[in-house]
Design a protein around this motif. Structure first.
Motif, PDB file in Angstrom:
ATOM      1  N   LYS A  94       0.848  -1.208   0.000  1.00 31.63           N
ATOM      2  CA  LYS A  94       0.000   0.000   0.000  1.00 31.63           C
ATOM      3  C   LYS A  94       0.877   1.249   0.000  1.00 31.63           C
ATOM      4  N   ASP A  95       1.966   1.215   0.801  1.00 36.22           N
ATOM      5  CA  ASP A  95       2.894   2.360   0.815  1.00 36.22           C
ATOM      6  C   ASP A  95       3.497   2.596  -0.571  1.00 36.22           C
ATOM      7  N   GLN A  96       3.851   1.478  -1.247  1.00 38.62           N
ATOM      8  CA  GLN A  96       4.433   1.609  -2.599  1.00 38.62           C
ATOM      9  C   GLN A  96       3.445   2.264  -3.559  1.00 38.62           C
ATOM     10  N   ILE A  97       2.159   1.854  -3.458  1.00 36.77           N
ATOM     11  CA  ILE A  97       1.144   2.419  -4.367  1.00 36.77           C
ATOM     12  C   ILE A  97       0.955   3.911  -4.076  1.00 36.77           C
ATOM     13  N   VAL A  98       0.932   4.272  -2.786  1.00 35.00           N
ATOM     14  CA  VAL A  98       0.765   5.687  -2.407  1.00 35.00           C
ATOM     15  C   VAL A  98       1.929   6.504  -2.970  1.00 35.00           C
ATOM     16  N   ASP A  99       3.157   5.955  -2.840  1.00 40.28           N
ATOM     17  CA  ASP A  99       4.336   6.659  -3.377  1.00 40.28           C
ATOM     18  C   ASP A  99       4.245   6.815  -4.886  1.00 40.28           C
ATOM     19  N   LEU A 100       3.708   5.789  -5.556  1.00 37.84           N
ATOM     20  CA  LEU A 100       3.690   5.795  -7.027  1.00 37.84           C
ATOM     21  C   LEU A 100       2.664   6.769  -7.587  1.00 37.84           C
ATOM     22  N   ILE A 101       1.403   6.707  -7.090  1.00 37.75           N
ATOM     23  CA  ILE A 101       0.371   7.545  -7.734  1.00 37.75           C
ATOM     24  C   ILE A 101      -0.152   8.653  -6.839  1.00 37.75           C
ATOM     25  N   GLY A 102       0.349   8.710  -5.596  1.00 39.98           N
ATOM     26  CA  GLY A 102      -0.017   9.834  -4.731  1.00 39.98           C
ATOM     27  C   GLY A 102      -1.467   9.858  -4.293  1.00 39.98           C
ATOM     28  N   CYS A 103      -2.101   8.688  -4.163  1.00 44.08           N
ATOM     29  CA  CYS A 103      -3.500   8.651  -3.717  1.00 44.08           C
ATOM     30  C   CYS A 103      -3.533   8.514  -2.184  1.00 44.08           C
ATOM     31  N   ASP A 104      -4.726   8.588  -1.605  1.00 48.98           N
ATOM     32  CA  ASP A 104      -4.859   8.304  -0.169  1.00 48.98           C
ATOM     33  C   ASP A 104      -4.848   6.796   0.044  1.00 48.98           C
ATOM     34  N   ARG A 105      -4.422   6.382   1.240  1.00 50.33           N
ATOM     35  CA  ARG A 105      -4.401   4.936   1.545  1.00 50.33           C
ATOM     36  C   ARG A 105      -5.817   4.343   1.501  1.00 50.33           C
ATOM     37  N   ASP A 106      -6.830   5.169   1.869  1.00 43.40           N
ATOM     38  CA  ASP A 106      -8.215   4.650   1.911  1.00 43.40           C
ATOM     39  C   ASP A 106      -8.753   4.355   0.506  1.00 43.40           C
ATOM     40  N   GLU A 107      -8.151   5.004  -0.497  1.00 46.45           N
ATOM     41  CA  GLU A 107      -8.666   4.804  -1.866  1.00 46.45           C
ATOM     42  C   GLU A 107      -8.251   3.453  -2.442  1.00 46.45           C
ATOM     43  N   ILE A 108      -7.257   2.819  -1.828  1.00 44.63           N
ATOM     44  CA  ILE A 108      -6.770   1.538  -2.366  1.00 44.63           C
ATOM     45  C   ILE A 108      -7.727   0.429  -1.930  1.00 44.63           C
ATOM     46  N   ILE A 109      -8.259  -0.305  -2.905  1.00 46.20           N
ATOM     47  CA  ILE A 109      -9.226  -1.366  -2.587  1.00 46.20           C
ATOM     48  C   ILE A 109      -8.476  -2.687  -2.405  1.00 46.20           C
ATOM     49  N   ALA A 110      -8.672  -3.310  -1.255  1.00 41.72           N
ATOM     50  CA  ALA A 110      -8.053  -4.626  -1.020  1.00 41.72           C
ATOM     51  C   ALA A 110      -9.009  -5.692  -1.529  1.00 41.72           C
ATOM     52  N   ALA A 111      -8.482  -6.604  -2.350  1.00 40.60           N
ATOM     53  CA  ALA A 111      -9.364  -7.604  -2.973  1.00 40.60           C
ATOM     54  C   ALA A 111      -8.616  -8.918  -3.179  1.00 40.60           C
ATOM     55  N   SER A 112      -9.368  -9.932  -3.519  1.00 39.61           N
ATOM     56  CA  SER A 112      -8.761 -11.212  -3.860  1.00 39.61           C
ATOM     57  C   SER A 112      -9.535 -11.823  -5.027  1.00 39.61           C
ATOM     58  N   GLY A 113      -8.830 -12.026  -6.137  1.00 41.06           N
ATOM     59  CA  GLY A 113      -9.469 -12.610  -7.309  1.00 41.06           C
ATOM     60  C   GLY A 113      -9.860 -14.065  -7.095  1.00 41.06           C
ATOM     61  N   LYS A 114      -9.184 -14.699  -6.131  1.00 43.43           N
ATOM     62  CA  LYS A 114      -9.438 -16.127  -5.895  1.00 43.43           C
ATOM     63  C   LYS A 114     -10.720 -16.321  -5.083  1.00 43.43           C
ATOM     64  N   THR A 115     -10.827 -15.572  -3.970  1.00 41.33           N
ATOM     65  CA  THR A 115     -11.975 -15.778  -3.078  1.00 41.33           C
ATOM     66  C   THR A 115     -13.155 -14.861  -3.419  1.00 41.33           C
ATOM     67  N   GLY A 116     -12.887 -13.791  -4.197  1.00 38.51           N
ATOM     68  CA  GLY A 116     -13.974 -12.868  -4.544  1.00 38.51           C
ATOM     69  C   GLY A 116     -14.146 -11.750  -3.535  1.00 38.51           C
TER      70      GLY A 116
END
Length: 596
Positions: free
Chosen positions: A144-166
């Motif tokens: 999540k820290d890497q994504i925030v550094d890359l695109i400068g979004c808020d941590r809350d905007e990142i959606i945690a998901a799993s393609g396997k379990t849905g």
């Protein structure tokens, strides 16, 4: 139109795009349980075998949001491999939003960054998704820290998901509805539709997939292709579910297909604009840039009389894969064939495999190379895709070869090995920065010719699969190159000639001769295999003749009887060498690629 959302999925290879797309299709009930299978959008046999996406696939879903409104979602799933980045650029041109998927176990990798820049360049709304959070090795907070550094979004905007379990699939759909902008366009304006893909159907002709920017396309309407100027009747239009679904009209902002009985594959160009004959638009849509092939190789039919069939097969394949380019050429050793341009070695392998599977074409592929700029002593510049087209060394002033900017992201443990590999490939280190304590990004400038062969495989093996690699061309630079010819019985084999860096030429020539000695079958006469630069022979091997013992019937008696028989045999061998020709097996061309 305010309830339409067009979005694509971008990510590095193997980060779970296709699996997550399956869950989205399941959740929106676009596919029934009976149609359900893993990676449902990867409908090519080859994609399933290799476990990669080769083509971008479009599919429409209906979704009722939590606010009770119904939305139409057009999803385009894209490939992750660097060789298919052209597919990604076309998908991005047809969308307003993108799901950026990052694997929680691996973090951000090179292709994630390059695809993100493509999307940002087209002003797409980026929705970051952290995938595979159900895995034991998931590093949720770090990534999540890497994504925030890359695109400068808020941590809350990142959606945690799993393609396997849905898990998190509903959040993704809600985010698409809430964050993706609705398409802009005017339903009453003259028709403008961008063709982003096409396929060939042997019963119905060419089927083009398009995104309507302005206006409405109706069934039975007379339409015109803007760039080619050809006119057709829209026999059938509709939208793309898992199968094609007919509609009476496709409006602005939507994605659909058109069947108009087009027989010739040359009439449909990806990036062209469809408009109506009755009320035509004045300008075409800005398409995407022309594709630049990186790697060139000759493709020849095994049987010479299959040349026309090969041409037809390549044209049909080009419909489905616009990044393939080809032009006719001929070779002394192989007869008539085509010089094809590919985006990389994996792309070349896939095309070869598809020719065999889809069109039943057996082909011989020559050694891949890149295009060079040759300046003659008269001051002319010639672009050369094939080493056999190089002028005489006395007429050449200088040769320039294409250089690339390579971006490699790896773990710090393997940094030394990665830098050593790039240095061996004539790379110069431009910059190095640590993304986290244990991940580093290195940037190199290196010749494209050096990465064409086996660079990617070597990089994967020295980094145990952790390094990710991305590149783009930056122009041409002067290099000390020499043309290496392979001679069989003093006859050059043009399909095996190569332009090579002077300091590497001796080793390469020696290895080539040794390899060919193993592969060329023995004949009734000696075969001399030589590697030469200009008139200078730098390496030689001899394939010994298969000899019959002609003196077996002489037992005892005078030595002159034996000598007479041996002399007679020697004359026969000499005459045979003058008329005999040497066949180079296909395995010899392939062996050159794997030479190390």
């Amino acid at each position: 139109m305010k309830n339409i959302r067009n979005f694509c999925i971008i990510a590095h290879i193997d980060h779970g795009k296709s699996t997550l797309a399956d869950r989205l299709l399941e959740y929106t009930k676009t596919i029934t349980e009976r149609e359900q299978q893993a990676q449902v959008l990867d409908n090519m046999e080859l994609e399933r075998e290799k476990g990669i996406t080769i083509k971008s696939h479009a599919i429409q879903m209906d979704y009722t949001a939590q606010n009770g409104e119904r939305y139409v979602l057009n999803l385009i799933d894209t490939p992750g491999h660097v060789d298919f980045s052209y597919e990604v650029s076309r998908a991005i041109a047809s969308c307003e939003g993108a799901l950026l998927i990052v694997d929680a176990t691996q973090g951000i990798q090179a292709q994630t960054i390059s695809n993100l820049y493509l999307a940002l360049g087209n002003d797409l709304e980026i929705i970051p998704v952290l995938n595979k959070i159900d895995m034991d090795a998931a590093m949720v907070d770090e990534v999540k820290d890497q994504i925030v550094d890359l695109i400068g979004c808020d941590r809350d905007e990142i959606i945690a998901a799993s393609g396997k379990t849905g898990q998190g699939v509903e959040d993704i759909l809600e985010a698409i509805v809430a964050r993706c902008p609705a398409p802009k366009g005017d339903e009453d304006a003259p028709l403008q539709a961008l063709i982003f893909d096409s396929v060939f159907n042997s019963f119905r002709g060419v089927i083009a997939y398009f995104r309507v920017m302005n206006g409405t396309i109706r069934k039975g309407e007379r339409v015109k292709f803007f760039n080619s100027g050809k006119e057709y009747d829209a026999d059938e239009v509709g939208v793309l579910k898992l199968k094609m679904v007919q509609r009476n009209e496709v409006r602005a902002g939507d994605v659909g297909y058109i069947i108009s009985g087009i027989k010739s594959s040359a009439d449909v160009q990806v990036g062209d604009t469809i408009t109506s004959v009755a009320n035509p638009c004045t300008t075409g849509i800005e398409g995407f840039e022309e594709v630049k092939p990186m790697v060139f190789a000759g493709v020849y039919p095994v049987e010479n009389d299959e040349y026309e069939e090969l041409r037809a097969s390549l044209e049909k394949l080009r419909l489905n894969d616009a990044s393939l380019t080809f032009e006719p050429e001929s070779s002394l050793a192989l007869g008539f064939g085509f010089r094809c341009g590919f985006l990389g070695l994996l792309h070349m392998e896939i095309i070869q495999e598809r020719l065999y599977r889809e069109f039943d074409m057996d082909v011989i592929t020559t050694v891949p190379n890149v295009s060079y700029n040759v300046y003659t002593s008269k001051g002319d510049m010639i672009s050369i895709h094939n080493p056999s087209g190089l002028p005489e060394p006395t007429l050449v002033d200088r040769i320039e070869e294409p250089y690339i900017h390579a971006q490699i992201i790896t773990k710090t443990d393997y940094l030394g090995n990665v830098i050593k590999l790039c240095m061996e490939k004539r790379g110069t280190l431009k910059s190095q920065n640590f993304l986290t304590t244990d991940r580093v990004e290195v940037n190199f400038e290196m010749p494209l010719a050096e990465i064409v062969f086996d660079f990617y495989d070597k990089l994967k093996s020295i980094s145990r699969g952790y390094a990710s690699f991305d590149y783009h061309q930056i122009g041409y630079k002067i290099s000390a190159l020499a043309k290496l010819d392979i001679l069989l019985n003093s006859e050059p084999v043009d399909a095996l000639s190569a332009l090579i860096y002077k300091d590497h030429a001796y080793d390469f020539g020696r290895k080539m001769c040794e390899k060919l000695k193993e592969l060329i079958p023995r004949q009734q006469f000696d075969i001399a295999i030589q590697a030469a630069i200009g008139a200078k022979i730098i390496a030689r091997e001899t394939v010994k003749a298969v000899r019959k013992d002609v003196t077996a019937k002489c037992y005892g008696g005078d030595i002159t009887r034996k000598r007479k028989l041996l002399e007679k045999q020697k004359k026969g061998k000499k005459r045979m060498r003058q008329v005999g020709n040497v066949e180079v097996p296909q395995s010899a061309f392939l062996a050159v690629l794997k030479m190390d």
